[in-house]
Design a protein around this motif. Structure first.
Motif, PDB file in Angstrom:
ATOM      1  N   CYS A  65     -10.382   0.002   4.585  1.00 25.34           N
ATOM      2  CA  CYS A  65      -9.968  -0.296   3.209  1.00 25.34           C
ATOM      3  C   CYS A  65     -11.193  -0.597   2.344  1.00 25.34           C
ATOM      4  N   VAL A  66     -11.255   0.045   1.176  1.00 27.78           N
ATOM      5  CA  VAL A  66     -12.358  -0.169   0.231  1.00 27.78           C
ATOM      6  C   VAL A  66     -11.884  -0.882  -1.032  1.00 27.78           C
ATOM      7  N   ALA A  67     -10.621  -1.328  -1.041  1.00 27.14           N
ATOM      8  CA  ALA A  67     -10.060  -2.064  -2.182  1.00 27.14           C
ATOM      9  C   ALA A  67     -10.117  -1.245  -3.461  1.00 27.14           C
ATOM     10  N   CYS A  68      -9.796   0.058  -3.356  1.00 28.26           N
ATOM     11  CA  CYS A  68      -9.786   0.897  -4.552  1.00 28.26           C
ATOM     12  C   CYS A  68      -8.559   0.641  -5.417  1.00 28.26           C
ATOM     13  N   GLY A  69      -7.492   0.116  -4.826  1.00 28.41           N
ATOM     14  CA  GLY A  69      -6.295  -0.219  -5.588  1.00 28.41           C
ATOM     15  C   GLY A  69      -5.313   0.920  -5.750  1.00 28.41           C
ATOM     16  N   ALA A  70      -5.555   2.065  -5.110  1.00 31.12           N
ATOM     17  CA  ALA A  70      -4.634   3.200  -5.239  1.00 31.12           C
ATOM     18  C   ALA A  70      -3.261   2.876  -4.653  1.00 31.12           C
ATOM     19  N   CYS A  71      -3.239   2.169  -3.521  1.00 29.74           N
ATOM     20  CA  CYS A  71      -1.965   1.805  -2.897  1.00 29.74           C
ATOM     21  C   CYS A  71      -1.213   0.782  -3.747  1.00 29.74           C
ATOM     22  N   VAL A  72      -1.963  -0.070  -4.434  1.00 31.25           N
ATOM     23  CA  VAL A  72      -1.331  -1.073  -5.306  1.00 31.25           C
ATOM     24  C   VAL A  72      -0.563  -0.382  -6.426  1.00 31.25           C
ATOM     25  N   LYS A  73      -1.171   0.651  -7.002  1.00 30.56           N
ATOM     26  CA  LYS A  73      -0.520   1.383  -8.096  1.00 30.56           C
ATOM     27  C   LYS A  73       0.640   2.226  -7.593  1.00 30.56           C
ATOM     28  N   ALA A  74       0.553   2.693  -6.353  1.00 29.99           N
ATOM     29  CA  ALA A  74       1.588   3.581  -5.827  1.00 29.99           C
ATOM     30  C   ALA A  74       2.857   2.847  -5.431  1.00 29.99           C
ATOM     31  N   CYS A  75       2.766   1.561  -5.094  1.00 29.50           N
ATOM     32  CA  CYS A  75       3.941   0.813  -4.619  1.00 29.50           C
ATOM     33  C   CYS A  75       4.860   0.481  -5.788  1.00 29.50           C
ATOM     34  N   PRO A  76       6.104   0.950  -5.773  1.00 34.07           N
ATOM     35  CA  PRO A  76       7.010   0.684  -6.897  1.00 34.07           C
ATOM     36  C   PRO A  76       7.532  -0.755  -6.940  1.00 34.07           C
ATOM     37  N   ARG A  77       7.350  -1.497  -5.865  1.00 33.07           N
ATOM     38  CA  ARG A  77       7.858  -2.871  -5.817  1.00 33.07           C
ATOM     39  C   ARG A  77       6.749  -3.926  -5.909  1.00 33.07           C
ATOM     40  N   ASN A  78       5.535  -3.489  -6.155  1.00 34.37           N
ATOM     41  CA  ASN A  78       4.400  -4.410  -6.333  1.00 34.37           C
ATOM     42  C   ASN A  78       4.226  -5.348  -5.139  1.00 34.37           C
ATOM     43  N   ILE A  79       4.394  -4.805  -3.949  1.00 33.60           N
ATOM     44  CA  ILE A  79       4.247  -5.598  -2.728  1.00 33.60           C
ATOM     45  C   ILE A  79       2.780  -5.708  -2.317  1.00 33.60           C
ATOM     46  N   ILE A  80       1.991  -4.674  -2.605  1.00 30.75           N
ATOM     47  CA  ILE A  80       0.603  -4.627  -2.169  1.00 30.75           C
ATOM     48  C   ILE A  80      -0.281  -5.258  -3.235  1.00 30.75           C
ATOM     49  N   GLU A  81      -1.200  -6.082  -2.778  1.00 29.69           N
ATOM     50  CA  GLU A  81      -2.078  -6.826  -3.684  1.00 29.69           C
ATOM     51  C   GLU A  81      -3.502  -6.821  -3.137  1.00 29.69           C
ATOM     52  N   LEU A  82      -4.476  -6.794  -4.047  1.00 26.02           N
ATOM     53  CA  LEU A  82      -5.878  -6.931  -3.653  1.00 26.02           C
ATOM     54  C   LEU A  82      -6.237  -8.407  -3.652  1.00 26.02           C
ATOM     55  N   ARG A  83      -6.702  -8.899  -2.507  1.00 24.60           N
ATOM     56  CA  ARG A  83      -7.075 -10.298  -2.372  1.00 24.60           C
ATOM     57  C   ARG A  83      -8.473 -10.394  -1.763  1.00 24.60           C
ATOM     58  N   LYS A  84      -9.074 -11.556  -1.890  1.00 23.43           N
ATOM     59  CA  LYS A  84     -10.376 -11.779  -1.266  1.00 23.43           C
ATOM     60  C   LYS A  84     -10.272 -11.550   0.240  1.00 23.43           C
ATOM     61  N   LYS A  85     -11.248 -10.860   0.769  1.00 20.21           N
ATOM     62  CA  LYS A  85     -11.243 -10.621   2.209  1.00 20.21           C
ATOM     63  C   LYS A  85     -11.428 -11.916   2.970  1.00 20.21           C
ATOM     64  N   GLY A 136     -13.088 -12.478   7.372  1.00 20.77           N
ATOM     65  CA  GLY A 136     -11.815 -11.790   7.222  1.00 20.77           C
ATOM     66  C   GLY A 136     -10.603 -12.698   7.259  1.00 20.77           C
ATOM     67  N   ARG A 137     -10.814 -14.000   7.111  1.00 24.69           N
ATOM     68  CA  ARG A 137      -9.709 -14.954   7.208  1.00 24.69           C
ATOM     69  C   ARG A 137      -9.100 -15.203   5.830  1.00 24.69           C
ATOM     70  N   ARG A 138      -7.798 -15.187   5.772  1.00 20.86           N
ATOM     71  CA  ARG A 138      -7.094 -15.407   4.511  1.00 20.86           C
ATOM     72  C   ARG A 138      -5.680 -15.905   4.793  1.00 20.86           C
ATOM     73  N   VAL A 139      -5.121 -16.558   3.802  1.00 16.79           N
ATOM     74  CA  VAL A 139      -3.769 -17.111   3.895  1.00 16.79           C
ATOM     75  C   VAL A 139      -2.998 -16.636   2.677  1.00 16.79           C
ATOM     76  N   PHE A 140      -1.790 -16.125   2.889  1.00 20.14           N
ATOM     77  CA  PHE A 140      -0.996 -15.634   1.761  1.00 20.14           C
ATOM     78  C   PHE A 140       0.487 -15.703   2.100  1.00 20.14           C
ATOM     79  N   VAL A 141       1.297 -15.723   1.042  1.00 21.24           N
ATOM     80  CA  VAL A 141       2.748 -15.711   1.202  1.00 21.24           C
ATOM     81  C   VAL A 141       3.181 -14.268   1.393  1.00 21.24           C
ATOM     82  N   SER A 142       3.713 -13.950   2.547  1.00 25.65           N
ATOM     83  CA  SER A 142       4.087 -12.578   2.873  1.00 25.65           C
ATOM     84  C   SER A 142       5.529 -12.305   2.452  1.00 25.65           C
ATOM     85  N   CYS A 143       5.782 -12.484   1.174  1.00 24.25           N
ATOM     86  CA  CYS A 143       7.126 -12.254   0.642  1.00 24.25           C
ATOM     87  C   CYS A 143       7.032 -12.172  -0.883  1.00 24.25           C
TER      88      CYS A 143
END
Length: 315
Positions: free
Chosen positions: A176-196, A200-207
């Motif tokens: 993943c290069v964080a280009c954001g193409a998948c973010v734009k393609a998702c019609p439900r806005n499920i995919i988000e760009l976040r700090k790596k 590689g450790r991160r915490v997020f609400v998966s819903c």
């Protein structure tokens, strides 16, 4: 023979006049292009992914040169080339850039087939946009991943795929290069760009379910119910609950993972941590101090006295 010679001379004269006219027009209406644009465009990776916010690398190069002329290229970043490419561009333009933290695409849905069973069968066009336009899809959740792969088609780096067992999109962090193409393609806005995140450790609400708690629980077993326990537990103000949904701000999050342990629905995920989040220790009840016992009087030792034998009465 004379007719052929005349035709050749006439055509040559017309061509000469046309060349003169075109030359004069090119000089009159010439558009100047800064040669630095071509130089910057050669440094850029040429992916034309649009992750920088421009139509392609040519538009990004033009914006970088204009920014350099204005005195700053802050805010312009090539997610594919990363810090190395932007460093070369900065050296070429004689500018300084701030090193931004790398980002990665995150799929904010954990509604697997086990947690979010199918209740219908979709027989239409097999794309996320088409299924989303028809309603909730094949499950009761109208917010979760549809699993048709619009994000997969949009990614030029083969960094996202649909897991056949879970039916949910998964991101390959290494690609993943964080280009954001998948973010734009998702019609439900499920995919988000976040700090790596560090290592590689991160915490997020998966819903992303915004329904009220009882409705959300019927649709998915691991959906956020907006109870607010995570918000109260966070000491850094990184969590907010709005429209029945908790959200963690990755700019404020300190990765303490206290929110992970208090979430009753396990909707908060911690990624790439070596050990599971420590469970909070229950507070032990403090026993009341006992009152000091009264001192017992010391008894004098009894003398060993043999009992007198009673004489048996004679009948």
């Amino acid at each position: 023979m004379n007719f052929i010679l005349i035709a050749v001379i006439v055509l040559g004269a017309i061509g000469l006049i046309a060349a003169v006219v075109l030359f004069a027009a090119s000089k009159k209406f010439a558009v100047y292009e800064d040669p630095r644009i071509a130089q910057v465009n050669e440094v850029l990776p040429g992916a034309n992914c649009g992750g920088c916010g421009f139509a392609g690398c040519g538009g990004m190069a033009d914006a970088l040169v204009k920014g350099a002329d204005a005195g700053s290229i802050e805010g312009l970043n090539c997610p594919v080339g990363g810090a190395d490419v932007m460093g070369q561009v900065a050296d070429l333009l004689g500018m300084a850039i701030a090193n931004g933290e790398p980002k990665v695409a995150v799929v904010r849905c954990n509604g697997t087939c086990e947690h979010r069973p199918k209740i219908a069968e979709y027989a239409g066009l097999r794309t996320c946009s088409a299924m989303h336009a028809c309603g909730a899809g094949e499950t009761a959740c109208g917010f979760g991943c549809l699993g048709c792969g619009d994000c997969v088609e949009a990614c030029q780096f083969d960094a996202i795929h649909i897991n056949p067992e879970t039916g949910i999109a998964e991101v390959d962090e290494e690609k993943c290069v964080a280009c954001g193409a998948c973010v734009k393609a998702c019609p439900r806005n499920i995919i988000e760009l976040r700090k790596k995140g560090p290592k590689g450790r991160r915490v997020f609400v998966s819903c992303v379910n915004k329904d009220k708690g009882p409705v959300a629980m019927k649709a998915c077993q691991v959906s956020c119910i907006g109870c607010g326990k995570c918000e109260k537990e966070c000491n850094f103000g990184a969590i907010t609950v709005e429209n029945n949904l908790a959200y963690i701000d990755h700019e404020k999050c300190r990765l303490c993972r206290k929110c992970v342990t208090v979430c009753p629905k396990h909707a908060i995920l911690d990624v790439n941590f070596p050990n599971p989040a420590p469970a909070p220790k229950p507070k032990e009840p403090v026993a009341p101090k006992a009152a000091p016992a009264a001192e017992k009087p010391v008894e004098a030792p009894k003398a060993n006295v043999e009992p007198e034998k009673k004489e048996e009465a004679k009948a």
